[in-house]
Scaffold this active site. Structure first.
Site, mmCIF file in Angstrom:
data_model
loop_
_atom_site.group_PDB
_atom_site.id
_atom_site.type_symbol
_atom_site.label_atom_id
_atom_site.label_comp_id
_atom_site.label_asym_id
_atom_site.label_seq_id
_atom_site.Cartn_x
_atom_site.Cartn_y
_atom_site.Cartn_z
ATOM 1 N N ASN A 148 0.793 -1.234 0.000
ATOM 2 C CA ASN A 148 0.000 0.000 0.000
ATOM 3 C C ASN A 148 0.827 1.287 0.000
ATOM 4 O O ASN A 148 0.303 2.335 -0.359
ATOM 5 C CB ASN A 148 -0.985 -0.007 1.174
ATOM 6 C CG ASN A 148 -0.300 -0.079 2.511
ATOM 7 O OD1 ASN A 148 0.810 -0.579 2.614
ATOM 8 N ND2 ASN A 148 -0.946 0.431 3.535
ATOM 9 N N LYS A 171 12.906 -6.701 -0.589
ATOM 10 C CA LYS A 171 11.862 -7.467 -1.282
ATOM 11 C C LYS A 171 10.546 -6.704 -1.158
ATOM 12 O O LYS A 171 9.928 -6.680 -0.095
ATOM 13 C CB LYS A 171 11.693 -8.870 -0.687
ATOM 14 C CG LYS A 171 10.927 -9.769 -1.648
ATOM 15 C CD LYS A 171 10.130 -10.847 -0.998
ATOM 16 C CE LYS A 171 8.899 -10.366 -0.332
ATOM 17 N NZ LYS A 171 7.887 -9.770 -1.219
ATOM 18 N N GLY A 223 3.920 -5.047 7.080
ATOM 19 C CA GLY A 223 2.864 -5.864 6.496
ATOM 20 C C GLY A 223 1.831 -6.182 7.551
ATOM 21 O O GLY A 223 1.735 -5.489 8.573
ATOM 22 N N SER A 224 1.074 -7.241 7.330
ATOM 23 C CA SER A 224 -0.001 -7.574 8.270
ATOM 24 C C SER A 224 0.571 -8.166 9.559
ATOM 25 O O SER A 224 1.679 -8.719 9.560
ATOM 26 C CB SER A 224 -0.942 -8.582 7.617
ATOM 27 O OG SER A 224 -0.218 -9.761 7.343
ATOM 28 N N GLY A 228 3.670 -10.714 10.108
ATOM 29 C CA GLY A 228 4.713 -10.212 10.999
ATOM 30 C C GLY A 228 5.057 -11.231 12.085
ATOM 31 O O GLY A 228 6.227 -11.396 12.439
ATOM 32 N N GLU A 245 6.449 -3.314 11.497
ATOM 33 C CA GLU A 245 5.402 -2.285 11.387
ATOM 34 C C GLU A 245 4.180 -2.999 10.837
ATOM 35 O O GLU A 245 4.140 -3.357 9.655
ATOM 36 C CB GLU A 245 5.840 -1.172 10.430
ATOM 37 C CG GLU A 245 7.068 -0.409 10.875
ATOM 38 C CD GLU A 245 6.844 0.399 12.135
ATOM 39 O OE1 GLU A 245 5.681 0.734 12.436
ATOM 40 O OE2 GLU A 245 7.824 0.680 12.833
ATOM 41 N N CYS A 279 -2.282 1.803 6.630
ATOM 42 C CA CYS A 279 -2.171 1.212 7.969
ATOM 43 C C CYS A 279 -2.759 2.170 8.998
ATOM 44 O O CYS A 279 -3.232 1.750 10.046
ATOM 45 C CB CYS A 279 -0.729 0.881 8.289
ATOM 46 S SG CYS A 279 0.387 2.233 7.947
ATOM 47 N N GLU A 377 -8.860 -5.476 11.847
ATOM 48 C CA GLU A 377 -8.468 -4.624 10.712
ATOM 49 C C GLU A 377 -9.228 -5.089 9.460
ATOM 50 O O GLU A 377 -9.124 -6.254 9.065
ATOM 51 C CB GLU A 377 -6.954 -4.724 10.474
ATOM 52 C CG GLU A 377 -6.483 -3.753 9.406
ATOM 53 C CD GLU A 377 -4.981 -3.830 9.132
ATOM 54 O OE1 GLU A 377 -4.459 -4.934 8.929
ATOM 55 O OE2 GLU A 377 -4.349 -2.756 9.109
ATOM 56 N N GLU A 456 10.054 3.621 12.951
ATOM 57 C CA GLU A 456 10.725 4.043 11.728
ATOM 58 C C GLU A 456 10.689 5.570 11.673
ATOM 59 O O GLU A 456 10.006 6.209 12.458
ATOM 60 C CB GLU A 456 10.026 3.434 10.515
ATOM 61 C CG GLU A 456 10.173 1.922 10.514
ATOM 62 C CD GLU A 456 9.803 1.252 9.222
ATOM 63 O OE1 GLU A 456 8.838 1.688 8.581
ATOM 64 O OE2 GLU A 456 10.471 0.270 8.859
HETATM 65 P P1 NAD Z 1 1.293 -8.859 3.815
HETATM 66 O O1 NAD Z 1 1.575 -9.219 5.217
HETATM 67 O O2 NAD Z 1 0.425 -9.750 3.010
HETATM 68 O O3 NAD Z 1 2.684 -8.777 2.981
HETATM 69 C C1 NAD Z 1 3.709 -7.918 3.356
HETATM 70 C C2 NAD Z 1 5.022 -8.393 2.746
HETATM 71 O O4 NAD Z 1 5.415 -9.618 3.345
HETATM 72 C C3 NAD Z 1 4.960 -8.669 1.244
HETATM 73 O O5 NAD Z 1 6.144 -8.204 0.649
HETATM 74 C C4 NAD Z 1 4.874 -10.189 1.186
HETATM 75 O O6 NAD Z 1 5.352 -10.715 -0.023
HETATM 76 C C5 NAD Z 1 5.775 -10.574 2.354
HETATM 77 N N1 NAD Z 1 5.540 -11.898 2.940
HETATM 78 C C6 NAD Z 1 4.391 -12.618 2.977
HETATM 79 N N2 NAD Z 1 4.589 -13.771 3.671
HETATM 80 C C7 NAD Z 1 5.877 -13.755 4.100
HETATM 81 C C8 NAD Z 1 6.674 -14.658 4.880
HETATM 82 N N3 NAD Z 1 6.179 -15.798 5.355
HETATM 83 N N4 NAD Z 1 7.958 -14.321 5.138
HETATM 84 C C9 NAD Z 1 8.473 -13.149 4.678
HETATM 85 N N5 NAD Z 1 7.775 -12.265 3.927
HETATM 86 C C10 NAD Z 1 6.483 -12.565 3.650
HETATM 87 O O7 NAD Z 1 0.743 -7.368 3.811
HETATM 88 P P2 NAD Z 1 0.090 -6.507 2.624
HETATM 89 O O8 NAD Z 1 -1.229 -7.063 2.261
HETATM 90 O O9 NAD Z 1 1.096 -6.283 1.546
HETATM 91 O O10 NAD Z 1 -0.111 -5.088 3.354
HETATM 92 C C11 NAD Z 1 -1.203 -4.773 4.163
HETATM 93 C C12 NAD Z 1 -0.845 -4.861 5.632
HETATM 94 O O11 NAD Z 1 0.315 -4.083 5.918
HETATM 95 C C13 NAD Z 1 -1.939 -4.262 6.523
HETATM 96 O O12 NAD Z 1 -2.121 -5.087 7.633
HETATM 97 C C14 NAD Z 1 -1.382 -2.901 6.926
HETATM 98 O O13 NAD Z 1 -1.901 -2.389 8.129
HETATM 99 C C15 NAD Z 1 0.074 -3.219 7.039
HETATM 100 N N6 NAD Z 1 0.896 -2.008 6.904
HETATM 101 C C16 NAD Z 1 1.461 -1.502 8.043
HETATM 102 C C17 NAD Z 1 2.214 -0.344 7.982
HETATM 103 C C18 NAD Z 1 2.851 0.233 9.222
HETATM 104 O O14 NAD Z 1 3.760 1.034 9.087
HETATM 105 N N7 NAD Z 1 2.423 -0.145 10.427
HETATM 106 C C19 NAD Z 1 2.377 0.323 6.759
HETATM 107 C C20 NAD Z 1 1.789 -0.222 5.612
HETATM 108 C C21 NAD Z 1 1.048 -1.397 5.714
#
Ligand code: NAD
Length: 489
Positions: A148, A171, A223-224, A228, A245, A279, A377, A456
């Protein structure tokens, strides 16, 4: 466009399976790439490791020169990069350009750190002894980012890492390879030595290889919360440094003494910007008794004026969701709302007749604060209205979720504002502004399930990506024992 990895200063395709990426507004193809295999990831790590030995020795002000150059290139290419963000993520032009601006700001801010990067000089408890602390790089940083914010969030990881003397393997999300390519070109064209910055494409598997690769010293993940936790567990086996994050369930508290017109505008912008896929997006509005109907009407009025569609049309305010899974997730929450007899004031359905993944901005209420709608969420354009007796109850409701990223309070009473600031348990608090709009010179991050306590941006980013070295210099020419020889003069 054929997207490729950038490893050791060379562009080349990953050797894994093909990934097709398409525009979420039209479902037309945007790019094609090959996922990175374990060997591809290892090669990037080897190149980053070799580059680290040279990069760490380069004086920090000289590293800063590269970052200035990266900032200049981002500035020059702002529109081009923003167009790709719009194409791949479905962000409006203004939001996409704002996102690139964040990376530009970060490049210049961190370039300046090359001439600061303060440590501490602290008095010793012993005579003729000098004590100080200085920052050292950590090593290879593995950066993994979400779809996002395909430019801003990576810039929060990569630029502080580089100024400190680390090297990076990044990545990005599999949804944004074209944007990642254009962003990476700025690093290439700034003349960074080969291997200092590397890009590997793909989804979970290469991400996992990066986390498990023993030569990677630190994983910086956005990510989610669900992903995480997997990343954290896996990295913990090697006692690897990790910064996380993660998700949010952000709320806007509106008190009776607020400027309701301003509050309604702030709520709609924070809830439906980027179709609720930030997020920090506002997902809950906690409203003090007595103003619920009035605020609801104003929110509905402003929402009804939003244009939804393909963001290549500059009159569009709300673009698509990233993919079909996101639409289905939002639909499941609306179904749940109907089951709970919550009123759907507007939206509540996907937009038919458009080829992409569009969901109408939705306002639900009143929602019980214990409902999953008020706790989980949703990551889409869905706003839950919740009633509260007063500020104390509003703070309690705000703090009752497992996330802790961003909360806003609308009030014109300074006592209420400060009571809110003290009582709210999120990492970010806004007064008289919605939950979004972070500035890069301040720490960014959240409490509880939103992360693991790291931050961050701002000076906090330097803590995330450096080790402290503590230095004691004794020039007394005799043995002086700390805590024991207490009266040597
Ligand atoms: P996601 O968790 O699906 O993916 C995030 C990243 O992780 C991607 O690059 C994905 O390819 C990688 N990934 C997936 N599985 C993995 C694994 N097992 N090991 C290592 N890497 C892996 O998230 P998304 O759908 O891309 O983004 C949305 C989420 O991100 C929401 O929950 C949002 O709140 C969060 N987000 C948080 C912040 C913050 O700063 N707190 C900022 C932006 C987005």
């Amino acid at each position: 466009m054929q997207a490729q990895n950038f490893v050791g200063g060379t562009w080349k395709s990953g050797s894994g399976e093909k990934i097709l990426n398409y525009n979420p507004a039209t479902r037309e193809p945007v790019s094609e790439a090959n996922s990175s295999s374990e060997q591809d990831v290892q090669e990037a790590v080897v190149k980053a490791g070799a580059a680290f030995e040279l990069w760490r020795k380069k004086p920090a002000p000289l590293r800063g020169e590269y970052l200035y150059q990266i900032g200049m290139l981002l500035k020059e290419r702002k529109q081009r990069i923003a167009r790709l963000i719009s194409l791949e993520v479905g962000k409006t032009k203004v939001e996409a350009e704002g996102e690139v601006q964040e990376a530009i700001d970060m490049a210049f801010y961190m370039a300046g750190e090359g001439r600061r990067m303060f440590g501490h000089t602290i008095p010793s408890e012993l005579p003729d002894k000098w004590t100080m602390s200085a920052r050292e790089p950590v090593g290879i940083i593995g950066a993994i980012s979400a779809f996002n914010f395909p430019v801003a969030v990576p810039s929060w990881k990569i630029l502080p890492s580089l100024i400190l003397g680390n090297t990076v393997v990044w990545k990005p999300s599999p949804e944004t390879p074209a944007t990642a390519t254009e962003f990476t070109r700025c690093f290439e064209d700034a003349g960074l030595p080969p291997g200092v910055f590397n890009l590997i494409l793909g989804d979970a598997q290469p991400g996992q290889f990066l986390v498990e690769e023993p030569r990677v010293a630190h994983i910086s993940f956005t990510g989610s919360t669900e992903t995480g936790k997997v990343v954290y567990e896996s990295a913990a086996k090697q006692l690897k440094r990790v910064s996380l994050e993660l998700g949010g369930k952000n709320a806007i508290i509106v008190l009776k003494d607020a400027n309701l017109e301003l509050a309604a505008e702030g709520i709609v912008w924070a809830a439906f910007g980027t179709s609720g896929q930030r997020c920090t997006a506002a997902s809950r509005v906690i409203i003090e008794e007595g103003i619920y109907d009035q605020l609801l009407q104003r929110i509905l009025q402003i929402t009804s004026q939003l244009n939804i569609g393909d963001v290549r049309d500059e009159n569009v305010d709300v673009g698509p969701l990233i993919n079909e899974n996101s639409i289905e997730k939002v639909e499941a929450y609306i179904k749940r709302a109907v089951e709970e007899n919550i009123k759907v004031h507007c939206g509540g359905k996907r937009l038919e007749g458009l080829p992409g993944h569009f969901f109408a901005p939705t306002v639900l209420g009143p929602v019980d604060p214990t409902s999953p709608l008020a706790k989980e969420e949703i990551f889409g354009p869905v706003l839950c209205l919740i009633k509260a007796q007063g500020l104390d109850e509003a703070i309690k409701i705000n703090n009752s979720v497992s996330y802790g990223l961003s909360t806003a309070v609308f009030t014109r009473n300074v006592n209420h504002a400060f009571t809110g600031i003290k009582g709210i348990d999120t990492g970010i608090v806004y007064v008289n502004h919605g939950t979004t709009g972070a500035e890069i010179q301040l720490p960014f991050g959240g409490t509880k399930d939103t992360g693991n306590g790291m931050r961050e941006a701002g000076q906090a980013a330097l803590d995330a990506f450096s080790e402290w070295k503590t230095i004691y210099i004794d020039y007394s020419d005799k043995l002086q024992r700390a805590q024991i020889d207490t009266d040597l003069l």
